[in-house]
Design a protein around this motif. Sequence first.
Motif, PDB file in Angstrom:
ATOM      1  N   THR A  95       0.843  -1.188   0.000  1.00  0.00           N
ATOM      2  CA  THR A  95       0.000   0.000   0.000  1.00  0.00           C
ATOM      3  C   THR A  95       0.881   1.242   0.000  1.00  0.00           C
ATOM      4  O   THR A  95       1.927   1.282   0.666  1.00  0.00           O
ATOM      5  N   THR A  96       0.472   2.250  -0.779  1.00  0.00           N
ATOM      6  CA  THR A  96       1.223   3.501  -0.867  1.00  0.00           C
ATOM      7  C   THR A  96       0.289   4.674  -0.568  1.00  0.00           C
ATOM      8  O   THR A  96      -0.905   4.612  -0.871  1.00  0.00           O
ATOM      9  N   ALA A  97       0.854   5.716  -0.005  1.00  0.00           N
ATOM     10  CA  ALA A  97       0.046   6.904   0.297  1.00  0.00           C
ATOM     11  C   ALA A  97      -0.225   7.725  -0.969  1.00  0.00           C
ATOM     12  O   ALA A  97      -1.149   8.544  -0.993  1.00  0.00           O
ATOM     13  N   TYR A  98       0.548   7.492  -2.023  1.00  0.00           N
ATOM     14  CA  TYR A  98       0.352   8.280  -3.253  1.00  0.00           C
ATOM     15  C   TYR A  98      -1.008   8.002  -3.892  1.00  0.00           C
ATOM     16  O   TYR A  98      -1.545   6.896  -3.781  1.00  0.00           O
ATOM     17  N   SER A  99      -1.545   8.993  -4.585  1.00  0.00           N
ATOM     18  CA  SER A  99      -2.800   8.810  -5.336  1.00  0.00           C
ATOM     19  C   SER A  99      -2.537   7.917  -6.543  1.00  0.00           C
ATOM     20  O   SER A  99      -1.373   7.667  -6.897  1.00  0.00           O
ATOM     21  N   MET A 100      -3.598   7.465  -7.163  1.00  0.00           N
ATOM     22  CA  MET A 100      -3.456   6.626  -8.360  1.00  0.00           C
ATOM     23  C   MET A 100      -2.606   7.332  -9.406  1.00  0.00           C
ATOM     24  O   MET A 100      -1.666   6.759  -9.952  1.00  0.00           O
ATOM     25  N   PHE A 101      -2.947   8.583  -9.676  1.00  0.00           N
ATOM     26  CA  PHE A 101      -2.241   9.336 -10.719  1.00  0.00           C
ATOM     27  C   PHE A 101      -0.755   9.479 -10.387  1.00  0.00           C
ATOM     28  O   PHE A 101       0.117   9.237 -11.224  1.00  0.00           O
ATOM     29  N   ASP A 102      -0.490   9.879  -9.159  1.00  0.00           N
ATOM     30  CA  ASP A 102       0.901  10.104  -8.786  1.00  0.00           C
ATOM     31  C   ASP A 102       1.704   8.795  -8.747  1.00  0.00           C
ATOM     32  O   ASP A 102       2.858   8.769  -9.184  1.00  0.00           O
ATOM     33  N   ALA A 103       1.070   7.739  -8.233  1.00  0.00           N
ATOM     34  CA  ALA A 103       1.778   6.447  -8.182  1.00  0.00           C
ATOM     35  C   ALA A 103       2.121   5.985  -9.600  1.00  0.00           C
ATOM     36  O   ALA A 103       3.241   5.558  -9.879  1.00  0.00           O
ATOM     37  N   CYS A 104       1.141   6.103 -10.510  1.00  0.00           N
ATOM     38  CA  CYS A 104       1.401   5.709 -11.905  1.00  0.00           C
ATOM     39  C   CYS A 104       2.486   6.580 -12.515  1.00  0.00           C
ATOM     40  O   CYS A 104       3.379   6.082 -13.208  1.00  0.00           O
ATOM     41  N   GLY A 105       2.404   7.866 -12.256  1.00  0.00           N
ATOM     42  CA  GLY A 105       3.378   8.799 -12.821  1.00  0.00           C
ATOM     43  C   GLY A 105       4.791   8.505 -12.339  1.00  0.00           C
ATOM     44  O   GLY A 105       5.750   8.531 -13.118  1.00  0.00           O
ATOM     45  N   LEU A 106       4.923   8.191 -11.053  1.00  0.00           N
ATOM     46  CA  LEU A 106       6.252   7.889 -10.501  1.00  0.00           C
ATOM     47  C   LEU A 106       6.826   6.629 -11.153  1.00  0.00           C
ATOM     48  O   LEU A 106       8.009   6.590 -11.515  1.00  0.00           O
ATOM     49  N   LEU A 107       5.980   5.606 -11.326  1.00  0.00           N
ATOM     50  CA  LEU A 107       6.478   4.355 -11.933  1.00  0.00           C
ATOM     51  C   LEU A 107       6.822   4.564 -13.403  1.00  0.00           C
ATOM     52  O   LEU A 107       7.822   4.043 -13.900  1.00  0.00           O
ATOM     53  N   PHE A 108       5.996   5.331 -14.097  1.00  0.00           N
ATOM     54  CA  PHE A 108       6.256   5.606 -15.516  1.00  0.00           C
ATOM     55  C   PHE A 108       7.575   6.364 -15.670  1.00  0.00           C
ATOM     56  O   PHE A 108       8.394   6.056 -16.550  1.00  0.00           O
ATOM     57  N   ALA A 109       7.767   7.327 -14.782  1.00  0.00           N
ATOM     58  CA  ALA A 109       8.994   8.136 -14.857  1.00  0.00           C
ATOM     59  C   ALA A 109      10.238   7.270 -14.664  1.00  0.00           C
ATOM     60  O   ALA A 109      11.315   7.583 -15.163  1.00  0.00           O
TER      61      ALA A 109
END
Lengths: 122, 147
Positions: A95-109
Amino acid sequence: MPVKLAQIASWLQAEVLSGHEALEREVLLAHAADMMSDVLAFSHPGSLLLTGLANPQVVRTAEVAGIRAVVFVRGKRPSEAVTLLAQEFDLPLMTTAYSMFDACGLLFAQGLRGWSLPEGRA
Amino acid sequence: MTPPQDQEPEFLHAFTIAANDFAGAGQVSIAVKNLLKEVGFSAQCLRRVAIVAFEAEMNVVMYGGGGGLSVYLAPTLVRLVVEDQGPGIPDLDLAMQEGWSTATPEMREMGFGAGMGLPNIKRNSDRLEIHTSPGRGTKLVAEIILT
């Protein structure tokens, strides 16, 4: 790009809920969805699933669709029963505190891709 | 894609699907997958069978008021027969359209009811028959050819 679960947990500052012994496993792609039918329709086996749902159907959908690990976003935390079910299926959960958008963005980056980009299919 | 006569599948196992058991929904499909895993299918075939079973099971739980799922097996074919005694599907053509749904908020909260169930079943079946009429339940027969 294959990525180890330990690396995903580190990038997302995620807490591992089950599958501590499985963090050396790799995911090939990522898929993000709250609709489980969307996961069944479009995800590829060996993917990481990011979702805001934390019910038993997430774990059963992952088992059916060949999802390799699940990240719950925006601090969602499944019940004990869901965690036990995941252990039964040998499915790592975090589980992560990041939002869906931010979590996806971090992994994509970091280079992780989804199935809809040509480089994700390589 | 009708299978040859000598490939008429034989009955393997029957499962009961409980009505409105939202927490337990999906158990039958996992059991189907485990059953066929023992027989020894490719991961891709298992996945297709399991997706068809799972979406059909969710429909029986959510709309069908409970029912049953039977597995039939031939050397190159799996047949799933999923039946319920629910209200039936009034307009099947509409229900087959992606995005069309009569789901309640409770169903959507579980991650289902986006109008993708029947299209997902069709996509993962090599042959699909649905018999339904209002008040007389629904019977779905899906066949997956093993590769």
